[in-house]
Design a protein around this motif. Structure first.
Motif, mmCIF file in Angstrom:
data_model
loop_
_atom_site.group_PDB
_atom_site.id
_atom_site.type_symbol
_atom_site.label_atom_id
_atom_site.label_comp_id
_atom_site.label_asym_id
_atom_site.label_seq_id
_atom_site.Cartn_x
_atom_site.Cartn_y
_atom_site.Cartn_z
ATOM 1 N N THR A 3 0.853 -1.189 0.000
ATOM 2 C CA THR A 3 0.000 0.000 0.000
ATOM 3 C C THR A 3 0.888 1.238 0.000
ATOM 4 O O THR A 3 2.091 1.167 0.274
ATOM 5 C CB THR A 3 -0.917 0.032 1.238
ATOM 6 O OG1 THR A 3 -0.098 0.203 2.405
ATOM 7 C CG2 THR A 3 -1.747 -1.235 1.359
ATOM 8 N N ILE A 4 0.295 2.387 -0.254
ATOM 9 C CA ILE A 4 1.045 3.645 -0.238
ATOM 10 C C ILE A 4 1.638 3.882 1.144
ATOM 11 O O ILE A 4 2.797 4.273 1.274
ATOM 12 C CB ILE A 4 0.144 4.822 -0.671
ATOM 13 C CG1 ILE A 4 -0.164 4.699 -2.161
ATOM 14 C CG2 ILE A 4 0.802 6.158 -0.360
ATOM 15 C CD1 ILE A 4 -1.158 5.694 -2.689
ATOM 16 N N LYS A 5 0.861 3.620 2.194
ATOM 17 C CA LYS A 5 1.357 3.812 3.562
ATOM 18 C C LYS A 5 2.547 2.894 3.847
ATOM 19 O O LYS A 5 3.523 3.306 4.460
ATOM 20 C CB LYS A 5 0.241 3.584 4.574
ATOM 21 C CG LYS A 5 -0.832 4.665 4.536
ATOM 22 C CD LYS A 5 -1.842 4.470 5.623
ATOM 23 C CE LYS A 5 -2.987 5.418 5.550
ATOM 24 N NZ LYS A 5 -2.684 6.825 5.550
ATOM 25 N N GLN A 6 2.483 1.649 3.400
ATOM 26 C CA GLN A 6 3.593 0.718 3.599
ATOM 27 C C GLN A 6 4.827 1.189 2.838
ATOM 28 O O GLN A 6 5.944 1.108 3.351
ATOM 29 C CB GLN A 6 3.182 -0.689 3.176
ATOM 30 C CG GLN A 6 2.159 -1.308 4.100
ATOM 31 C CD GLN A 6 1.504 -2.552 3.526
ATOM 32 O OE1 GLN A 6 1.734 -2.926 2.381
ATOM 33 N NE2 GLN A 6 0.662 -3.188 4.330
ATOM 34 N N GLN A 7 4.641 1.703 1.635
ATOM 35 C CA GLN A 7 5.764 2.221 0.852
ATOM 36 C C GLN A 7 6.390 3.425 1.550
ATOM 37 O O GLN A 7 7.617 3.548 1.599
ATOM 38 C CB GLN A 7 5.302 2.610 -0.548
ATOM 39 C CG GLN A 7 4.933 1.421 -1.410
ATOM 40 C CD GLN A 7 4.323 1.837 -2.739
ATOM 41 O OE1 GLN A 7 4.399 2.994 -3.136
ATOM 42 N NE2 GLN A 7 3.702 0.892 -3.423
ATOM 43 N N ALA A 51 9.043 10.936 12.563
ATOM 44 C CA ALA A 51 9.768 11.231 11.322
ATOM 45 C C ALA A 51 8.806 11.377 10.145
ATOM 46 O O ALA A 51 8.998 12.246 9.283
ATOM 47 C CB ALA A 51 10.789 10.137 11.033
ATOM 48 N N LEU A 52 7.781 10.541 10.104
ATOM 49 C CA LEU A 52 6.781 10.648 9.035
ATOM 50 C C LEU A 52 6.037 11.978 9.127
ATOM 51 O O LEU A 52 5.834 12.651 8.113
ATOM 52 C CB LEU A 52 5.794 9.477 9.103
ATOM 53 C CG LEU A 52 6.361 8.116 8.697
ATOM 54 C CD1 LEU A 52 5.437 6.998 9.153
ATOM 55 C CD2 LEU A 52 6.597 8.054 7.200
ATOM 56 N N ASN A 59 1.138 -1.305 10.065
ATOM 57 C CA ASN A 59 1.842 -1.497 8.801
ATOM 58 C C ASN A 59 3.254 -2.030 9.009
ATOM 59 O O ASN A 59 3.757 -2.776 8.169
ATOM 60 C CB ASN A 59 1.838 -0.198 7.991
ATOM 61 C CG ASN A 59 0.503 0.024 7.327
ATOM 62 O OD1 ASN A 59 0.150 -0.674 6.376
ATOM 63 N ND2 ASN A 59 -0.272 0.958 7.833
ATOM 64 N N LEU A 60 3.891 -1.675 10.115
ATOM 65 C CA LEU A 60 5.191 -2.281 10.434
ATOM 66 C C LEU A 60 5.046 -3.786 10.610
ATOM 67 O O LEU A 60 5.878 -4.558 10.133
ATOM 68 C CB LEU A 60 5.777 -1.655 11.703
ATOM 69 C CG LEU A 60 6.463 -0.314 11.547
ATOM 70 C CD1 LEU A 60 6.749 0.306 12.907
ATOM 71 C CD2 LEU A 60 7.742 -0.447 10.733
ATOM 72 N N ARG A 61 3.978 -4.202 11.285
ATOM 73 C CA ARG A 61 3.733 -5.637 11.493
ATOM 74 C C ARG A 61 3.512 -6.331 10.145
ATOM 75 O O ARG A 61 4.049 -7.411 9.892
ATOM 76 C CB ARG A 61 2.531 -5.836 12.417
ATOM 77 C CG ARG A 61 2.284 -7.286 12.777
ATOM 78 C CD ARG A 61 1.224 -7.497 13.858
ATOM 79 N NE ARG A 61 0.065 -6.634 13.765
ATOM 80 C CZ ARG A 61 -0.199 -5.603 14.600
ATOM 81 N NH1 ARG A 61 0.611 -5.316 15.578
ATOM 82 N NH2 ARG A 61 -1.280 -4.869 14.439
#
Length: 94
Positions: free
Chosen positions: A9-13, A34-35, A50-52
């Motif tokens: 996904t965009i968030k994962q990218q 940081a984001l 999303n880290l998981r």
């Protein structure tokens, strides 16, 4: 960006790109900050979820410290660490 970005996904990218920009491992809270500093609006829960997912896909490594804190890094950065179980001090092995 990592070569396995297909199907993310965009968030994962965005998370993977931010991890790749970090010099060392980073906590979920540090990553969230940081984001936000990079003008990417993402909630802390979304970051951890999303880290998981990225970890399950084999793109992110998680290392748990004796304090219970989890640190994340991309798997393409093959650093190993030695952590003292008494004081929690960590050294990068080279």
């Amino acid at each position: 960006m990592a070569e396995k970005s297909e199907g993310l996904t965009i968030k994962q990218q965005q998370i993977l790109e931010e991890l790749n920009n970090c010099a060392d491992e980073i906590s979920g809270q540090q990553l969230h900050r940081a984001l936000i500093d990079s003008s990417i609006n993402m909630g802390l829960t979304t970051v951890y979820r999303n880290l998981r997912t990225l970890q399950q896909k084999g793109l992110v490594r998680c290392r748990n410290l004796p304090t219970g804190e989890a640190l994340f890094s991309p798997v393409n950065r093959d650093n190993h660490h030695l952590t003292c179980v008494d004081c929690g001090k960590t050294l990068v092995l080279k």
